[in-house]
Design a protein around this motif. Structure first.
Motif, PDB file in Angstrom:
ATOM      1  N   ILE A  95       0.858  -1.187   0.000  1.00 52.62           N
ATOM      2  CA  ILE A  95       0.000   0.000   0.000  1.00 52.62           C
ATOM      3  C   ILE A  95       0.893   1.234   0.000  1.00 52.62           C
ATOM      4  N   GLU A  96       0.654   2.147  -0.901  1.00 52.41           N
ATOM      5  CA  GLU A  96       1.451   3.361  -0.992  1.00 52.41           C
ATOM      6  C   GLU A  96       0.523   4.560  -1.157  1.00 52.41           C
ATOM      7  N   HIS A  97       1.050   5.706  -0.737  1.00 49.86           N
ATOM      8  CA  HIS A  97       0.368   6.991  -0.940  1.00 49.86           C
ATOM      9  C   HIS A  97      -1.074   6.965  -0.412  1.00 49.86           C
ATOM     10  N   GLU A  98      -1.241   6.431   0.762  1.00 52.24           N
ATOM     11  CA  GLU A  98      -2.574   6.364   1.351  1.00 52.24           C
ATOM     12  C   GLU A  98      -2.983   7.741   1.875  1.00 52.24           C
ATOM     13  N   ALA A 122      -5.763   5.213  -1.960  1.00 55.18           N
ATOM     14  CA  ALA A 122      -4.382   4.736  -1.910  1.00 55.18           C
ATOM     15  C   ALA A 122      -4.050   3.979  -3.189  1.00 55.18           C
ATOM     16  N   GLN A 123      -2.746   3.755  -3.369  1.00 55.30           N
ATOM     17  CA  GLN A 123      -2.282   2.920  -4.472  1.00 55.30           C
ATOM     18  C   GLN A 123      -1.998   1.532  -3.910  1.00 55.30           C
ATOM     19  N   TYR A 124      -2.697   0.546  -4.452  1.00 52.36           N
ATOM     20  CA  TYR A 124      -2.584  -0.822  -3.952  1.00 52.36           C
ATOM     21  C   TYR A 124      -1.847  -1.674  -4.982  1.00 52.36           C
ATOM     22  N   THR A 161      -5.023   2.455  -8.310  1.00 53.24           N
ATOM     23  CA  THR A 161      -5.501   3.387  -7.290  1.00 53.24           C
ATOM     24  C   THR A 161      -6.994   3.149  -7.075  1.00 53.24           C
ATOM     25  N   ARG A 175     -10.065   1.938   5.540  1.00 52.18           N
ATOM     26  CA  ARG A 175      -8.626   1.786   5.356  1.00 52.18           C
ATOM     27  C   ARG A 175      -8.259   0.301   5.298  1.00 52.18           C
TER      28      ARG A 175
END
Length: 488
Positions: free
Chosen positions: A170-173, A186-188, A208, A214
């Motif tokens: 997970i990035e940029h959440e 987020a980006q998964y 995304t 979350r």
């Protein structure tokens, strides 16, 4: 007033070379076309936008329906600028067009056959269908997400499937609140099964998604991908319906579409059912007979009538019931010959304007005591000039007039040779559209075109949708601020 006295609306007779061609013909023709085409186009456009996925069928239906709406607005615009007139002038033209020789020249005779009201009924149904459909369409256009991205289109064309896969990263959440149940963007990254199906290391795919809560690494998301071509990537979400929406290219989720369609259908049916039960213009052609009541009357003008039930009791419950059943009717006021009584005659017309145009006209008010609808008795005003104006009389008033009617009038015999023409005062409605309202409708159509043509998601859709929906209302406010409001 006797039949040999001229009325205020007797302008000329058929065959008179001085009689002009009905100027309201342009407005009547365009109005009838718009009455049928616009509601059908709105229904087709709304249904396609809610239920059809991306593809040629939706594109053809949407833009064909939009083109029909544009043509309808163009027809109204042409009617306004070519034959536009105030309502009193279009009413006068309608009276001129409906006036004709009265057959046996016996204005005291009741026509043996009375006309139905197909076009006024269609106008009423078109309005009742068009308004809720338009509101539903604007909401659907504003909240839609027509652009699912190029990746979703490629997956759709390659035959993607939907399944659950574990989250690898997970990035940029960006959470939209605190706590685990807050929405998040987020980006998964997930690992797609390899193309050969022989096992081995999965193929990473990132996307995304806006999830309803979350997510954590190791959790599961619904993912759309092509098993034979993992290199095409994937789309995903925590809601299966959202993934299927993206893959199908629908602008609105299926569940949301059905909820919106349900409310749309229920509201439309409720409005149409209410009109079917109470609308005084809904009637077909019918024959008269000796059991019809006929009164000689003269139009004295337009006004209001308070239809209140008789007082039964003096307690608060009786008074409250009386208030609930009391209604104000805008109507034509008809003076009964030989008496000082006035009969209120109402229909789907502008009573103030109709009263001014028809003031002084004499004729017969006829009705059948058993032909009722709601609290009214369906009635016809038969002008000595040869026109027939359908409407209604409050049942209480009709009962009182039947008891007080002179004997000869109650049994007026039908005259087989007398012919009448239907007086459709609203036939040229398109020519009476105010220019500010026309400008507001143009703005609304342009906003609709922008929402259809630009497949971009974002908050701008809500603003454009609100602007398109409010533009006609703002135009009406400008109109009413410049001119005195019609008392109707």
């Amino acid at each position: 007033m006797t039949g040999d006295q001229p009325s205020a609306v007797t302008l000329s007779k058929p065959g008179d070379p001085a009689r002009p061609v009905p100027a309201g013909a342009v407005g009547a023709r365009s109005g009838r076309w718009v009455t049928v085409a616009a509601p059908l186009a709105l229904v087709a456009l709304t249904a396609a936008w809610l239920f059809l996925g991306a593809g040629g069928v939706r594109t053809v239906v949407v833009w064909l329906a939009f083109g029909v709406l544009a043509l309808c607005l163009g027809a109204v615009g042409v009617s306004v600028f070519r034959a536009g007139a105030a309502r009193d002038r279009t009413y006068a033209r309608a009276v001129r067009a409906a006036s004709s020789a009265s057959g046996e020249a016996r204005p005291a005779a009741v026509p043996a056959r009375l006309h139905g009201m197909p076009w006024p009924s269609l106008r009423a149904v078109g309005l009742l269908v068009g308004l809720p459909t338009l509101v539903c369409l604007w909401i659907a256009l504003a909240v839609a997400e027509p652009d699912s991205g190029g990746r979703a289109a490629a997956l759709r064309e390659a035959g993607a499937v939907t399944g659950k896969l574990r989250i690898a990263a997970i990035e940029h959440e960006v959470p939209e609140g605190r706590g685990r149940n807050a929405d998040a963007t987020a980006q998964y990254t997930v690992l797609l099964p390899p193309a050969n199906g022989q096992g081995g290391r999965g193929v990473p795919a990132s996307f995304t998604a806006d999830t309803e809560r979350r997510q954590e690494v190791g959790g599961e998301l619904y993912v759309g991908y092509v098993p034979a071509h993992p290199e095409l990537g994937a789309v995903g979400d925590d809601q299966r319906a959202e993934v299927e929406r993206k893959l199908s290219g629908r602008t609105v989720e299926a569940a949301t579409s059905w909820v919106a369609a349900g409310f749309w259908i229920l509201v439309t049916l409720a409005l149409c059912a209410g009109w079917w039960r109470e609308g005084v213009t809904r009637r077909g052609a019918r024959s008269t007979g000796e059991d019809w009541v006929a009164l000689r009357v003269r139009v004295t003008g337009g006004g209001k009538h308070t239809d209140a039930p008789p007082v039964e009791g003096t307690d608060q419950a009786a008074e409250r019931q009386r208030r609930e059943n009391t209604r104000q009717l805008k109507c034509l006021l008809l003076g009964v010959d030989g008496t000082d009584r006035t009969v209120p005659f109402h229909g789907e017309l502008s009573s103030t304007v109709a009263g001014a145009v028809l003031a002084g006209a004499s004729g017969l008010l006829v009705w059948h005591p058993q032909r009722r609808r709601g609290k009214d008795v369906l009635a016809e005003l038969i002008g000595d000039d040869g026109w027939q104006l359908p409407g209604a009389v409050p049942a209480r008033v009709a009962q009182g007039m039947e008891a007080a009617a002179p004997g000869p009038d109650r049994g007026a015999l039908p005259g087989a040779g007398r012919q009448v023409r239907l007086l459709d005062l609203g036939a040229a409605w398109s020519a009476t559209v105010p220019k500010p309202l026309l400008a507001g409708l143009v703005c609304a159509l342009l906003s609709m075109g922008a929402l259809l043509a630009v497949p971009d998601n974002g908050a701008w859709r809500l603003w454009v949708g609100a602007a398109g929906l409010l533009a006609p209302l703002a135009a009406l406010l400008v109109r009413t601020s410049r001119t005195a409001p019609d008392s109707d």
